[in-house]
Write an enzyme that holds these catalytic residues in place. Sequence first.
Site, PDB file in Angstrom:
ATOM      1  N   VAL A 295       0.863  -1.177   0.000  1.00 56.68           N
ATOM      2  CA  VAL A 295       0.000   0.000   0.000  1.00 56.68           C
ATOM      3  C   VAL A 295       0.898   1.224   0.000  1.00 56.68           C
ATOM      4  O   VAL A 295       1.712   1.407   0.908  1.00 56.68           O
ATOM      5  CB  VAL A 295      -0.934   0.017   1.226  1.00 56.68           C
ATOM      6  CG1 VAL A 295      -1.764   1.283   1.245  1.00 56.68           C
ATOM      7  CG2 VAL A 295      -1.839  -1.208   1.217  1.00 56.68           C
ATOM      8  N   ASN A 394      23.301  -1.939 -12.164  1.00 56.24           N
ATOM      9  CA  ASN A 394      24.022  -2.638 -13.233  1.00 56.24           C
ATOM     10  C   ASN A 394      24.834  -1.674 -14.089  1.00 56.24           C
ATOM     11  O   ASN A 394      25.563  -0.847 -13.559  1.00 56.24           O
ATOM     12  CB  ASN A 394      23.041  -3.467 -14.062  1.00 56.24           C
ATOM     13  CG  ASN A 394      22.352  -4.529 -13.247  1.00 56.24           C
ATOM     14  OD1 ASN A 394      22.911  -5.052 -12.292  1.00 56.24           O
ATOM     15  ND2 ASN A 394      21.119  -4.847 -13.593  1.00 56.24           N
ATOM     16  N   GLY A 445       9.527   2.045   2.669  1.00 60.51           N
ATOM     17  CA  GLY A 445       8.878   2.412   3.920  1.00 60.51           C
ATOM     18  C   GLY A 445       9.698   3.358   4.767  1.00 60.51           C
ATOM     19  O   GLY A 445      10.879   3.612   4.518  1.00 60.51           O
TER      20      GLY A 445
END
Length: 514
Positions: A295, A394, A445
């Site tokens: 979420v 990369n 988060g």
Amino acid sequence: MGEEGGGRSCGTTRELQKLKQQAMEYYRENDVPRRLEELLNSTFYLQPADVYGHLANCFSKLAKPPTICKVVGRNVLDGLGLPTLQVEIFCTIQNFPKNICSVVISTHFEVHENALPEQAEAEEVERSEAVSTAVQWVNKTITEELRGIAPSNQAEVDQVLRTFFESKVQEEKERRQLEKGLEDQTIAIPSPPPPPPPARKKGQRQGRTDTLTEKPILPPEPVEPVLSGSMAIGAVSLAVAKTSAMLDNNPLYLNIALLKHPQEQPTKLTIPLLMVSLVSCGKSSPGKLNLMKEVICIPHPGLTAKQGVEMLLEIQKHINKTIEMPPPPKTETKKGHNGNKRSQDSEQWDSIYNALGSRCYIIAGTTSKSISKLLENGNISIPKSSGLIIKHTNQTTMSDLVQITNLLDSKKHIAVFGSTEGESSDDSLVDLAIGLGVRFIKLGGLSRGERVTKYNRLFTIEEELVQKGALGFNEEHTFFSLHEEAEKATMAGGPPELLEPIFPTEVMEGSAKA
């Protein structure tokens, strides 16, 4: 012996006189005496130490510009305690080598939950080999190729890195062809006969089935191969950009902005809107219903980044209190139900985009190919989507990031700058996002040190831009583009409720098969 010594002495005297003559001509051409006289007159009332400092600064301007003398690669740990690559840049400044800066790049490896022991062990070996190969590339060939190049010449550095990487790709291709040729020479083992068709039940009519068969789903595209050691290219390119910024006493985001706008320095820079993960629905998360991956919440565009994060922290507290409650009993799913069928159903994805594309941003996350693949033909071929998630990992160089964001801007696509799962505490990602002028930044988060470091860096840059009067506002954050699309839809007979002005606080991130 005397004559020989006298001749040698005369030769030395002539060489000294020649050097003195060259020095006098150099001073005369550069008008050094006048500069020194002006400097002494201007510093008459200063202390001797100040005079010497001004003299040192004067002569430092006449010195040779800094050049790269050594690049060092090391095997370090990322935020999850897994191996990744660190790169340090050494430059020759006034004939002395000096360590300028270091960066740590995030790896492309995904972290799989509840993986089988064999799979986890194989991925651990692959990661270790990739980092070891990258360290070897940096400490040997790359440091030799970049020696003597000025860090300010980012285009030349990236071209050297690109040429080196292409040679490694060709070597890997030739190695695979050789292995395939050896396999073809071996005796082919005959395949077993196909199994007999299943017997029909008694009374069952031919050509009919008892149950309705589901529509076949196309198999997922093969995973794009990643050359082992490729992270050395992206890490060195970033380290050189950071070195150039530090030598010019500039922040990294300004250096990146100058790369994107080489004609003139931008007077205003914008802060990307934050995409903050409030709930991560992993297999071990409480209350998981197998409905979504995470979420994400986006603060209102009118708030500062710090105000938005403070508000989201309060929302997260209430969410945590809710999910700590015992979850309701789960209903059993029917046999044969495939929970991953959504990620491969392109028709349903197109239906969602057609229905909601004018009301919210829809980002196709897993279809975002590597930047090098997207830049091969200069054409961004993606399914129906509002934009792409781009990542620095990369072989992606600074020049590649500038090119891909320019291409996205020209196609009116949204650029979301995201972090990989194998994060490090290096906060350069935030500078890249601001310097490139992307619309959104996805840092994960509001927890764990390697993430919080990046949020704090974002706050610091925002404060710097406010103090300098260089903080701009991106008008596209107000979602006027979708408002215009709604007007077009109404003119074509669409629902009039789409005319309501909305803000981009609704973002759907999913995955679709290209």
